[in-house]
Design a protein around this motif. Structure first.
Motif, short mmCIF file in Angstrom:
data_model
loop_
_atom_site.label_atom_id
_atom_site.label_comp_id
_atom_site.label_asym_id
_atom_site.label_seq_id
_atom_site.Cartn_x
_atom_site.Cartn_y
_atom_site.Cartn_z
N VAL A 40 0.84 -1.20 0.00
CA VAL A 40 0.00 0.00 0.00
C VAL A 40 0.87 1.25 0.00
O VAL A 40 0.55 2.25 -0.63
N ARG A 41 1.99 1.19 0.70
CA ARG A 41 2.93 2.31 0.65
C ARG A 41 3.37 2.58 -0.80
O ARG A 41 3.46 3.72 -1.24
N ARG A 42 3.65 1.49 -1.51
CA ARG A 42 4.05 1.64 -2.92
C ARG A 42 2.95 2.32 -3.73
O ARG A 42 3.21 3.21 -4.55
N ASP A 43 1.70 1.90 -3.49
CA ASP A 43 0.57 2.50 -4.21
C ASP A 43 0.42 3.98 -3.87
O ASP A 43 0.13 4.81 -4.73
N ILE A 44 0.58 4.31 -2.58
CA ILE A 44 0.46 5.71 -2.15
C ILE A 44 1.51 6.58 -2.83
O ILE A 44 1.22 7.68 -3.32
N ILE A 45 2.74 6.08 -2.88
CA ILE A 45 3.82 6.82 -3.54
C ILE A 45 3.48 7.06 -5.01
O ILE A 45 3.64 8.16 -5.54
N THR A 46 2.99 6.02 -5.68
CA THR A 46 2.63 6.14 -7.10
C THR A 46 1.51 7.16 -7.30
O THR A 46 1.55 7.97 -8.21
N LEU A 47 0.50 7.11 -6.43
CA LEU A 47 -0.64 8.03 -6.55
C LEU A 47 -0.25 9.48 -6.29
O LEU A 47 -0.79 10.40 -6.91
N LEU A 48 0.68 9.70 -5.37
CA LEU A 48 1.02 11.06 -4.95
C LEU A 48 2.24 11.63 -5.66
O LEU A 48 2.57 12.80 -5.47
N ARG A 55 3.04 12.67 -8.61
CA ARG A 55 2.94 13.80 -9.54
C ARG A 55 2.19 15.01 -8.97
O ARG A 55 1.99 15.99 -9.67
N THR A 56 1.77 14.93 -7.72
CA THR A 56 0.93 16.00 -7.19
C THR A 56 1.69 16.93 -6.27
O THR A 56 2.66 16.53 -5.62
N ASN A 57 1.23 18.17 -6.21
CA ASN A 57 1.75 19.13 -5.24
C ASN A 57 0.75 19.36 -4.12
O ASN A 57 0.82 20.35 -3.40
N HIS A 58 -0.18 18.42 -3.98
CA HIS A 58 -1.25 18.55 -2.99
C HIS A 58 -0.88 17.90 -1.66
O HIS A 58 -1.76 17.51 -0.89
N ILE A 59 0.41 17.75 -1.40
CA ILE A 59 0.86 17.17 -0.14
C ILE A 59 1.90 18.11 0.47
O ILE A 59 2.44 18.99 -0.19
N SER A 60 2.19 17.89 1.73
CA SER A 60 3.17 18.74 2.41
C SER A 60 4.58 18.25 2.11
O SER A 60 4.81 17.09 1.73
N THR A 61 5.55 19.13 2.29
CA THR A 61 6.95 18.76 2.09
C THR A 61 7.38 17.65 3.05
O THR A 61 8.07 16.71 2.63
N PRO A 62 6.99 17.70 4.35
CA PRO A 62 7.37 16.59 5.24
C PRO A 62 6.86 15.24 4.77
O PRO A 62 7.56 14.23 4.90
N LEU A 63 5.65 15.19 4.19
CA LEU A 63 5.14 13.91 3.69
C LEU A 63 5.96 13.45 2.48
O LEU A 63 6.32 12.28 2.37
N ALA A 64 6.25 14.37 1.58
CA ALA A 64 7.06 14.02 0.42
C ALA A 64 8.42 13.49 0.85
O ALA A 64 8.93 12.51 0.29
N LEU A 67 8.01 9.93 2.22
CA LEU A 67 7.83 8.97 1.13
C LEU A 67 9.15 8.67 0.43
O LEU A 67 9.42 7.55 0.02
N SER A 68 10.00 9.68 0.32
CA SER A 68 11.27 9.52 -0.41
C SER A 68 12.25 8.62 0.31
O SER A 68 13.27 8.21 -0.26
N MET A 69 11.98 8.28 1.57
CA MET A 69 12.90 7.46 2.35
C MET A 69 12.76 5.97 2.05
O MET A 69 13.56 5.16 2.54
N GLU A 70 11.75 5.59 1.26
CA GLU A 70 11.56 4.17 0.94
C GLU A 70 12.67 3.68 0.01
O GLU A 70 13.45 4.46 -0.53
N LYS A 71 12.72 2.37 -0.19
CA LYS A 71 13.76 1.77 -1.03
C LYS A 71 13.68 2.31 -2.46
O LYS A 71 12.63 2.73 -2.93
N ASP A 72 14.83 2.24 -3.13
CA ASP A 72 14.96 2.84 -4.46
C ASP A 72 13.88 2.37 -5.44
O ASP A 72 13.33 3.18 -6.19
N ASP A 73 13.59 1.06 -5.43
CA ASP A 73 12.65 0.55 -6.44
C ASP A 73 11.22 1.02 -6.20
O ASP A 73 10.37 0.91 -7.09
N MET A 74 10.94 1.60 -5.01
CA MET A 74 9.60 2.10 -4.72
C MET A 74 9.43 3.58 -5.04
O MET A 74 8.31 4.04 -5.29
N VAL A 75 10.52 4.33 -5.02
CA VAL A 75 10.39 5.79 -5.02
C VAL A 75 10.74 6.45 -6.36
O VAL A 75 10.76 7.67 -6.45
N THR A 76 11.05 5.66 -7.38
CA THR A 76 11.45 6.30 -8.65
C THR A 76 10.37 7.24 -9.21
O THR A 76 10.72 8.31 -9.72
#
Length: 346
Positions: free
Chosen positions: A63-71, A73-82, A85-94
């Motif tokens: 589900v984390r992977r899906d959340i990263i994919t959904l979010l 391209r959006t700027n509708h989230i806060s910088t702390p959340l972004a 999300l960026s702290m996940e493994k490389d294959d999840m955050v591209t």
């Protein structure tokens, strides 16, 4: 929307099962990311981001992977959340590193210096890649990421990055192909490379330099493609170890390049390289090299952080190849050592 987020937050708080909670937050994220109409208010953005952050460690990995994919391209989230999300493994955050407008330049630069090739290639694919990020990606010497940068017209190449392209393409026909293709479609890039060819750049392969000089880049490129040199050709990949030795912590090292040219003993190449930074003429730089105890030469070398070891090699080369006296060699080395020490303390 704010009321809806609060209601779903209350519902999520009542759900104890991890799988069920994960499914609910995935649904909420999908609704939020795909909403149409006006952008969310600051309150909605902060509420949603706080909700995801609060529950993030309790969410299934898929589900984390899906959340990263959904979010991504959006700027509708806060910088702390972004950033979380960026702290996940490389294959999840591209997707996040390739598209998210919420990742700061500092975070991207840090990622370039510590993450793997998949993340670097994702950053190299962003719609705009500033020159400092391009320099840092080039310094990691991953062939695929460099090829991606050359294909990305939104990537801004500094003179240092163009220099490194020239070095790497000596051992990679793939990069030669990408360089030629970039020159054909990017006039500014072509002008930067062409000026280096006109000035006698010692790094570019002769066949590629000739194609630039004769205006036959398209012919050169077609020849490369006919020979099967494509961006997917991995057999010709440059040795990362050989490239990385010429950089230091994400920045290309003038000292290592100069030391390499001194080892090769080519006078015209050393003169070209030393004069390129300060913008001197070939005659002026040759005069500096031929003049004993010239403080201007020492200043130029010091400004480029040339090490004492490389300075000593240059002094020895001047004695052997230019016929200068050995009488003041050790004095000159000690004076340069003191200059570097003074420069580092400023």
């Amino acid at each position: 929307m704010a009321d809806s987020i609060l209601q779903q937050f209350e519902q999520l708080a009542k759900v104890k099962d991890v799988a069920a909670r994960s499914l609910l937050i995935r649904k909420l994220t999908a609704e939020y990311a795909r909403r149409t109409g006006e952008a969310p208010s600051d309150m909605e953005r902060q509420l949603f981001s706080a909700l995801v952050l609060d529950l993030y460690d309790q969410i299934d990995l898929s589900v984390r992977r899906d959340i990263i994919t959904l979010l991504a391209r959006t700027n509708h989230i806060s910088t702390p959340l972004a950033e979380r999300l960026s702290m996940e493994k490389d294959d999840m955050v591209t997707p996040l590193f390739q598209h998210s407008p919420m990742l700061s330049d500092d975070l991207l630069l840090h990622a370039v210096r510590v993450r793997g090739e998949t993340v670097l290639t994702a950053i190299a694919s962003r719609s705009t890649v500033p020159a400092d990020l391009v320099d840092a990606i080039m310094a990691r010497a991953f062939l695929g990421a460099i090829a991606t940068l050359l294909r990305n017209l939104g990537a801004e190449f500094s003179s240092k990055a163009v220099m490194l392209c020239s070095i790497i393409c000596q051992k990679s026909l793939e990069i030669q192909t990408e360089l030629a293709a970039r020159c054909i479609v990017d006039e500014v890039f072509f002008d930067m490379l062409n000026k280096r060819v006109e000035a006698g750049c010692p790094f570019l392969p002769t066949s590629f330099a000739n194609a630039i000089e004769t205006g036959n880049l398209e012919g050169f490129l077609n020849g490369q493609l006919r020979n099967g040199v494509t961006p997917q050709n991995e057999d010709l990949a440059v040795s990362r170890e050989e490239a990385v030795v010429q950089m230091n912590l994400g920045e290309m090292t003038f000292d290592a390049l100069l030391a390499d040219l001194i080892r090769k003993q080519r006078k015209e190449d050393i003169i070209w390289f030393l004069r390129d930074g300060p913008g001197l003429s070939t005659k002026a730089m040759e005069h500096l090299l031929m003049t004993e105890g010239n403080k201007t030469l020492y200043r130029i070398l010091g400004e480029q952080d040339v090490s004492v070891k490389t300075f000593e090699a240059l002094m020895q080369w001047r004695i052997e190849r230019l016929g200068l006296s050995r009488r003041h060699q050790y004095r000159d080395i000690e004076e340069y050592r003191q200059q570097l020490r003074y420069h580092s303390q400023r």
